[in-house]
Design an enzyme around this catalytic site. Structure first.
Site, PDB file in Angstrom:
ATOM      1  N   HIS A   1      32.151 -38.000 -80.082  1.00 14.95           N
ATOM      2  CA  HIS A   1      32.263 -39.177 -80.951  1.00 14.95           C
ATOM      3  C   HIS A   1      33.742 -39.335 -81.311  1.00 14.95           C
ATOM      4  CE1 HIS A   1      27.836 -38.321 -81.922  1.00 14.95           C
ATOM      5  NE2 HIS A   1      27.907 -39.360 -81.110  1.00 14.95           N
TER       6      HIS A   1
ATOM      7  N   GLU B   1      28.588 -28.531 -86.444  1.00 10.74           N
ATOM      8  CA  GLU B   1      28.554 -29.793 -87.209  1.00 10.74           C
ATOM      9  C   GLU B   1      29.068 -29.499 -88.610  1.00 10.74           C
ATOM     10  OE1 GLU B   1      28.259 -33.458 -87.327  1.00 10.74           O
ATOM     11  OE2 GLU B   1      26.495 -33.141 -86.078  1.00 10.74           O
TER      12      GLU B   1
END
Ligand SMILES: [Zn+2]
Length: 298
Positions: free
Chosen positions: A14, A166
C-alpha cells in the site's frame, strides 16, 4: 524440521503506508540484511507508482489481487492486476513458490500497536508467535487462518506462507518514529527466529501465550442510498484489542441511537475505524482471545 532459506521482505504493498516503504529503503541502503547472512532475503517495494503518489493504490487494491482465478484472468489488465501477475512470476507462482516465507509490512490508522498477523496455524507460525510475544510482550499475535477462502487474495499468499507486520496507529502518508521502530523490531525478531531455528539453537519460547483469532466484521449502519447513519462509539474508538462484552455499545447513530454488540462472546476488535476500509463502511474486525499452547511444538 525443514530449514527456511528464501524469504521475501515486502514494503509498499500500500503506497501510503510509509513505515514498510522506509524500512525496506533504510535496510537496503544500510545493507542491514547482511545481519542474517545465512538467509536468502529479497527485499522489495512492490507498488512504486502508488508509493510515488502516496496513495494506497492506483486503480485497485494490490493486496486483493492474488486470487488464483484473477491471476489467470487475461481480461484483468488494470495497473495493480498486471502488477500482481508480475509479482506472482517473481515471488510465486502461487501454490508452487520457492519463497518459503513472505513478510508483508503494513501500517494501520487503527490503534493496534505492533501486531503480528499469521495466515496459517502450524508449528512455524505458533512458535514464531511465541518467540515474538516473548521478546515483545505488548505485541498482539493475531491468527487469521480461518478467514474465508474467497478472502485469501492477499499478496503474501503467493509464497509458501506469509506473515504480516501491521503497526499502528499511524496516519496515511505519515512516517512516525515510534511506528517505524516497532515495525523494525518485530521484523528483526521474525528474521532472528528463522535464523536461530535453522541453526537448531534453543529458542526462548513460552509454553503458552495470549493470542487473537479472527471472528468476523462489523459494518457501520448505512441507509438505502449507501449513506452512513452512524459512527463508531467513543466508548471503543482507539481501543483495539480491548474486550467488548455482549450488550456493550459499539456504534452510535447520528440521531443518538446506541448500537450494541449482539454476539454471544467477548469480542476483541481490531482495525477499528481503519481509514482504508472507508469504502466498504467497515467499522471494525472482530476477534476472540484465546491461549495458544506451544507445548506440542517445542
Ligand atoms: Zn496496508
Amino acid at each position: 524440521m525443514k530449514k527456511i532459506q528464501r524469504i521475501a521482505l515486502i514494503g509498499g504493498t500500500h503506497g501510503n503506508e510509509l513505515s514498510g516503504i522506509y524500512l525496506v529503503k533504510k535496510w537496503l541502503a544500510q545493507q542491514t540484511l547482511k545481519q542474517w547472512n545465512a538467509l536468502d532475503i529479497t527485499a522489495r517495494i512492490v507498488n512504486p507508482r502508488a508509493c510515488e503518489q502516496s496513495v494506497r493504490y492506483i486503480e485497485t487494491d494490490l493486496n486483493r489481487e492474488f486470487d488464483i482465478a484473477d491471476l489467470e484472468n487475461i481480461n484483468k489488465t488494470g495497473y495493480e492486476a498486471l502488477l500482481a501477475k508480475k509479482l506472482n512470476i517473481e515471488f510465486g507462482p502461487k501454490g508452487n513458490s520457492p519463497y518459503e516465507v513472505l513478510i508483508d509490512l503494513h501500517n494501520t490508522t487503527s490503534n493496534m500497536g505492533a501486531c503480528l498477523m499469521l495466515q496459517r496455524k502450524n508449528a512455524f507460525t505458533i512458535l514464531l508467535g511465541g518467540y515474538v510475544k516473548h521478546h515483545m510482550p505488548h505485541a498482539n499475535i493475531y491468527f487469521q487462518d480461518n478467514v474465508p477462502e474467497e478472502k485469501q487474495n492477499f499478496l503474501l499468499t503467493v509464497a509458501q506462507q506469509g506473515v504480516t507486520v501491521e503497526v499502528g496507529p499511524q496516519p496515511n502518508s505519515v512516517l512516525q518514529q515510534e511506528t517505524l521502530d516497532l515495525m523494525e523490531l518485530m521484523t528483526r525478531h521474525i528474521l532472528d527466529f528463522v535464523e536461530l531455528r535453522n541453526n537448531g539453537t534453543t529458542l526462548v519460547i513460552p509454553d503458552e501465550y495470549d493470542a487473537f483469532q479472527y471472528a468476523g466484521n462489523l459494518s457501520l449502519p448505512i441507509d438505502d442510498n449507501g449513506q452512513r447513519e452512524g459512527m463508531v462509539s467513543r466508548q471503543i474508538d482507539q481501543k483495539d484489542f480491548q474486550p467488548i462484552e455482549p450488550g456493550h455499545v459499539v456504534m452510535e447513530t447520528f440521531s443518538g441511537e446506541k448500537i450494541t454488540w449482539q454476539g454471544d462472546y467477548t469480542a476483541y476488535p481490531l482495525f477499528i475505524n481503519e481509514a482504508a476500509y472507508h469504502k466498504n463502511h467497515s467499522a471494525m474486525t472482530l476477534s476472540r482471545k484465546f491461549v495458544m499452547s506451544c507445548r506440542d511444538y517445542k
